[in-house]
Design a protein around this motif. Structure first.
Motif, PDB file in Angstrom:
ATOM      1  N   SER A 175      18.897  15.284  -8.857  1.00 13.20           N
ATOM      2  CA  SER A 175      18.348  16.492  -8.235  1.00 13.20           C
ATOM      3  C   SER A 175      17.134  16.178  -7.354  1.00 13.20           C
ATOM      4  O   SER A 175      16.491  17.082  -6.842  1.00 13.20           O
ATOM      5  N   GLU A 176      16.824  14.893  -7.178  1.00 16.65           N
ATOM      6  CA  GLU A 176      15.686  14.513  -6.353  1.00 16.65           C
ATOM      7  C   GLU A 176      15.974  14.809  -4.886  1.00 16.65           C
ATOM      8  O   GLU A 176      17.121  14.807  -4.458  1.00 16.65           O
ATOM      9  N   PRO A 177      14.928  15.045  -4.096  1.00 14.38           N
ATOM     10  CA  PRO A 177      15.147  15.270  -2.663  1.00 14.38           C
ATOM     11  C   PRO A 177      15.628  13.990  -1.980  1.00 14.38           C
ATOM     12  O   PRO A 177      15.241  12.895  -2.344  1.00 14.38           O
ATOM     13  N   VAL A 178      16.492  14.159  -0.998  1.00 14.37           N
ATOM     14  CA  VAL A 178      17.089  13.025  -0.291  1.00 14.37           C
ATOM     15  C   VAL A 178      16.527  12.968   1.119  1.00 14.37           C
ATOM     16  O   VAL A 178      16.471  13.972   1.820  1.00 14.37           O
ATOM     17  N   LYS A 179      16.101  11.774   1.537  1.00 18.02           N
ATOM     18  CA  LYS A 179      15.604  11.560   2.893  1.00 18.02           C
ATOM     19  C   LYS A 179      16.527  10.544   3.567  1.00 18.02           C
ATOM     20  O   LYS A 179      16.771   9.467   3.033  1.00 18.02           O
ATOM     21  N   VAL A 180      17.026  10.895   4.743  1.00 15.47           N
ATOM     22  CA  VAL A 180      17.920   9.996   5.475  1.00 15.47           C
ATOM     23  C   VAL A 180      17.070   8.989   6.229  1.00 15.47           C
ATOM     24  O   VAL A 180      16.285   9.345   7.100  1.00 15.47           O
ATOM     25  N   ILE A 181      17.244   7.713   5.885  1.00 13.77           N
ATOM     26  CA  ILE A 181      16.483   6.644   6.532  1.00 13.77           C
ATOM     27  C   ILE A 181      17.212   6.146   7.775  1.00 13.77           C
ATOM     28  O   ILE A 181      16.602   5.915   8.810  1.00 13.77           O
ATOM     29  N   GLU A 182      18.513   5.970   7.648  1.00 13.29           N
ATOM     30  CA  GLU A 182      19.339   5.467   8.747  1.00 13.29           C
ATOM     31  C   GLU A 182      20.470   6.451   8.969  1.00 13.29           C
ATOM     32  O   GLU A 182      21.206   6.773   8.050  1.00 13.29           O
ATOM     33  N   SER A 183      20.626   6.925  10.192  1.00 12.68           N
ATOM     34  CA  SER A 183      21.647   7.949  10.460  1.00 12.68           C
ATOM     35  C   SER A 183      23.055   7.379  10.336  1.00 12.68           C
ATOM     36  O   SER A 183      23.253   6.179  10.183  1.00 12.68           O
ATOM     37  N   CYS A 184      24.024   8.244  10.426  1.00  7.30           N
ATOM     38  CA  CYS A 184      25.429   7.904  10.233  1.00  7.30           C
ATOM     39  C   CYS A 184      25.878   6.890  11.286  1.00  7.30           C
ATOM     40  O   CYS A 184      25.797   7.152  12.482  1.00  7.30           O
ATOM     41  N   GLN A 185      26.354   5.711  10.818  1.00  4.85           N
ATOM     42  CA  GLN A 185      26.820   4.645  11.698  1.00  4.85           C
ATOM     43  C   GLN A 185      28.147   4.107  11.179  1.00  4.85           C
ATOM     44  O   GLN A 185      28.443   4.212   9.993  1.00  4.85           O
TER      45      GLN A 185
ATOM     46  N   VAL B  47      16.511   3.298  -2.526  1.00 11.53           N
ATOM     47  CA  VAL B  47      17.260   3.311  -1.270  1.00 11.53           C
ATOM     48  C   VAL B  47      18.728   3.009  -1.565  1.00 11.53           C
ATOM     49  O   VAL B  47      19.047   2.024  -2.211  1.00 11.53           O
ATOM     50  N   PHE B  48      19.605   3.897  -1.076  1.00  9.58           N
ATOM     51  CA  PHE B  48      21.044   3.763  -1.307  1.00  9.58           C
ATOM     52  C   PHE B  48      21.792   3.971   0.008  1.00  9.58           C
ATOM     53  O   PHE B  48      21.254   4.539   0.957  1.00  9.58           O
ATOM     54  N   LYS B  49      23.031   3.529   0.009  1.00  9.01           N
ATOM     55  CA  LYS B  49      23.922   3.812   1.139  1.00  9.01           C
ATOM     56  C   LYS B  49      25.037   4.709   0.620  1.00  9.01           C
ATOM     57  O   LYS B  49      25.504   4.555  -0.495  1.00  9.01           O
ATOM     58  N   ARG B  50      25.442   5.657   1.464  1.00  7.10           N
ATOM     59  CA  ARG B  50      26.530   6.551   1.087  1.00  7.10           C
ATOM     60  C   ARG B  50      27.411   6.808   2.308  1.00  7.10           C
ATOM     61  O   ARG B  50      26.989   6.604   3.445  1.00  7.10           O
ATOM     62  N   SER B  51      28.620   7.250   2.047  1.00  9.10           N
ATOM     63  CA  SER B  51      29.513   7.561   3.162  1.00  9.10           C
ATOM     64  C   SER B  51      29.085   8.883   3.796  1.00  9.10           C
ATOM     65  O   SER B  51      28.447   9.711   3.163  1.00  9.10           O
ATOM     66  N   CYS B  52      29.426   9.042   5.048  1.00  8.89           N
ATOM     67  CA  CYS B  52      29.058  10.257   5.760  1.00  8.89           C
ATOM     68  C   CYS B  52      30.183  10.641   6.705  1.00  8.89           C
ATOM     69  O   CYS B  52      31.035   9.829   7.039  1.00  8.89           O
ATOM     70  N   LYS B  53      30.163  11.895   7.114  1.00  2.00           N
ATOM     71  CA  LYS B  53      31.158  12.388   8.066  1.00  2.00           C
ATOM     72  C   LYS B  53      30.679  12.092   9.475  1.00  2.00           C
ATOM     73  O   LYS B  53      29.507  12.266   9.788  1.00  2.00           O
ATOM     74  N   VAL B  54      31.586  11.666  10.318  1.00  2.10           N
ATOM     75  CA  VAL B  54      31.242  11.454  11.721  1.00  2.10           C
ATOM     76  C   VAL B  54      31.601  12.738  12.468  1.00  2.10           C
ATOM     77  O   VAL B  54      32.546  13.437  12.113  1.00  2.10           O
ATOM     78  N   ASP B  55      30.828  13.049  13.477  1.00  2.00           N
ATOM     79  CA  ASP B  55      31.100  14.257  14.258  1.00  2.00           C
ATOM     80  C   ASP B  55      32.422  14.110  15.002  1.00  2.00           C
ATOM     81  O   ASP B  55      32.671  13.078  15.625  1.00  2.00           O
ATOM     82  N   PRO B  56      33.276  15.129  14.975  1.00  2.00           N
ATOM     83  CA  PRO B  56      34.565  15.040  15.669  1.00  2.00           C
ATOM     84  C   PRO B  56      34.425  14.837  17.169  1.00  2.00           C
ATOM     85  O   PRO B  56      35.250  14.192  17.784  1.00  2.00           O
TER      86      PRO B  56
ATOM     87  N   CYS C  11      32.015   2.706   2.349  1.00  2.00           N
ATOM     88  CA  CYS C  11      32.742   2.544   3.612  1.00  2.00           C
ATOM     89  C   CYS C  11      34.222   2.885   3.492  1.00  2.00           C
ATOM     90  O   CYS C  11      34.891   3.082   4.505  1.00  2.00           O
ATOM     91  N   LEU C  12      34.737   2.931   2.293  1.00  2.00           N
ATOM     92  CA  LEU C  12      36.175   3.132   2.116  1.00  2.00           C
ATOM     93  C   LEU C  12      36.634   4.550   2.447  1.00  2.00           C
ATOM     94  O   LEU C  12      37.745   4.745   2.913  1.00  2.00           O
ATOM     95  N   LYS C  13      35.794   5.543   2.228  1.00  2.00           N
ATOM     96  CA  LYS C  13      36.215   6.934   2.413  1.00  2.00           C
ATOM     97  C   LYS C  13      36.349   7.321   3.875  1.00  2.00           C
ATOM     98  O   LYS C  13      37.382   7.817   4.300  1.00  2.00           O
ATOM     99  N   THR C  14      35.299   7.125   4.645  1.00  2.00           N
ATOM    100  CA  THR C  14      35.314   7.585   6.034  1.00  2.00           C
ATOM    101  C   THR C  14      35.161   6.466   7.048  1.00  2.00           C
ATOM    102  O   THR C  14      35.417   6.671   8.227  1.00  2.00           O
ATOM    103  N   GLY C  15      34.697   5.279   6.630  1.00  2.00           N
ATOM    104  CA  GLY C  15      34.449   4.190   7.566  1.00  2.00           C
ATOM    105  C   GLY C  15      33.069   4.277   8.194  1.00  2.00           C
ATOM    106  O   GLY C  15      32.726   3.474   9.047  1.00  2.00           O
ATOM    107  N   TYR C  16      32.282   5.250   7.747  1.00  2.00           N
ATOM    108  CA  TYR C  16      30.922   5.423   8.254  1.00  2.00           C
ATOM    109  C   TYR C  16      29.961   5.472   7.078  1.00  2.00           C
ATOM    110  O   TYR C  16      30.329   5.861   5.972  1.00  2.00           O
TER     111      TYR C  16
END
Length: 149
Positions: free
Chosen positions: A50-60, A94-103, A74-79
Motif C-alpha cells: 500500500s506504499e506510494p509508488v514513484k515512477v523513476i524510469e518511464s515505460c520503455q 526500486v523495482f521493475k514492472r511491466s507497463c502498457k505502451v500507448d497504442p 518483460c514477458l507480459k507486454t514487452g515493455y
C-alpha cells in the motif's frame, strides 16, 4: 490471364486494393476492441503493497537480453518501467514492472513503415520507367539503323 489486363485496368485494380486497405485500417483502428494491449496484473502492485509508488524510469521497450533472460516484467507486454516504493531512496525499494505502451506509439510506427514502403515503391517505379525508356530508345535506334541499311 494477367497478360490480358491493360495498364489502365492494372492501375485501377491497384488503386481499389489500396483504398480497401486504407478503409480497413481506419475501421479496424476506430472500432476494434479486440486488439487492446494486455492489462497489467495486480501482482505488479503487490511488490509495493500500500506504499506510494514513484515512477523513476518511464515505460520503455525491454531489451533483447531481458526478454531472452525471461524477466517476468518483460514477458507480459514487452515493455517495462522502473518504480520506487515508499519515500526512501534505498536500492531495495526500486523495482521493475511491466507497463502498457500507448497504442498511438504502435500506430505511428506502422504508418512510418507504410510511408517508407510507399516511397520505395514509387522510387522503384520511377527507375523501371526510366530504364524502359532507355531500352525503347535503343530499340528504335536499332530499327532505324536496319531500315537505313
Amino acid at each position: 490471364m494477367i497478360e490480358f489486363c491493360t495498364r489502365r485496368r492494372m492501375v485501377l485494380a491497384i488503386l481499389v486494393l489500396f483504398s480497401l486497405t486504407v478503409v480497413t485500417l481506419i475501421v479496424e483502428g476506430r472500432w476494434s476492441n479486440n486488439h487492446k494491449i494486455a492489462e497489467v496484473n495486480a501482482e505488479n502492485e503487490s511488490s509495493c503493497g500500500s506504499e506510494p509508488v514513484k515512477v523513476i524510469e518511464s515505460c520503455q521497450q525491454c531489451s533483447t537480453l531481458e526478454i531472452n533472460a525471461g524477466q517476468v516484467y518483460c514477458l507480459k507486454t514487452g515493455y517495462r518501467e522502473q518504480i520506487q516504493c515508499g519515500k526512501g531512496k534505498h536500492k531495495e525499494n526500486v523495482f521493475k514492472r511491466s507497463c502498457k505502451v500507448d497504442p498511438w506509439v504502435e500506430e505511428r510506427k506502422f504508418w512510418i513503415l507504410e510511408l517508407i514502403t510507399c516511397i520505395v515503391g514509387i522510387g522503384t517505379y520511377g527507375i523501371v520507367r526510366h530504364r524502359q525508356g532507355i531500352l525503347d530508345q535503343q530499340l528504335m535506334e536499332k530499327v532505324n539503323r536496319q531500315i537505313a541499311a
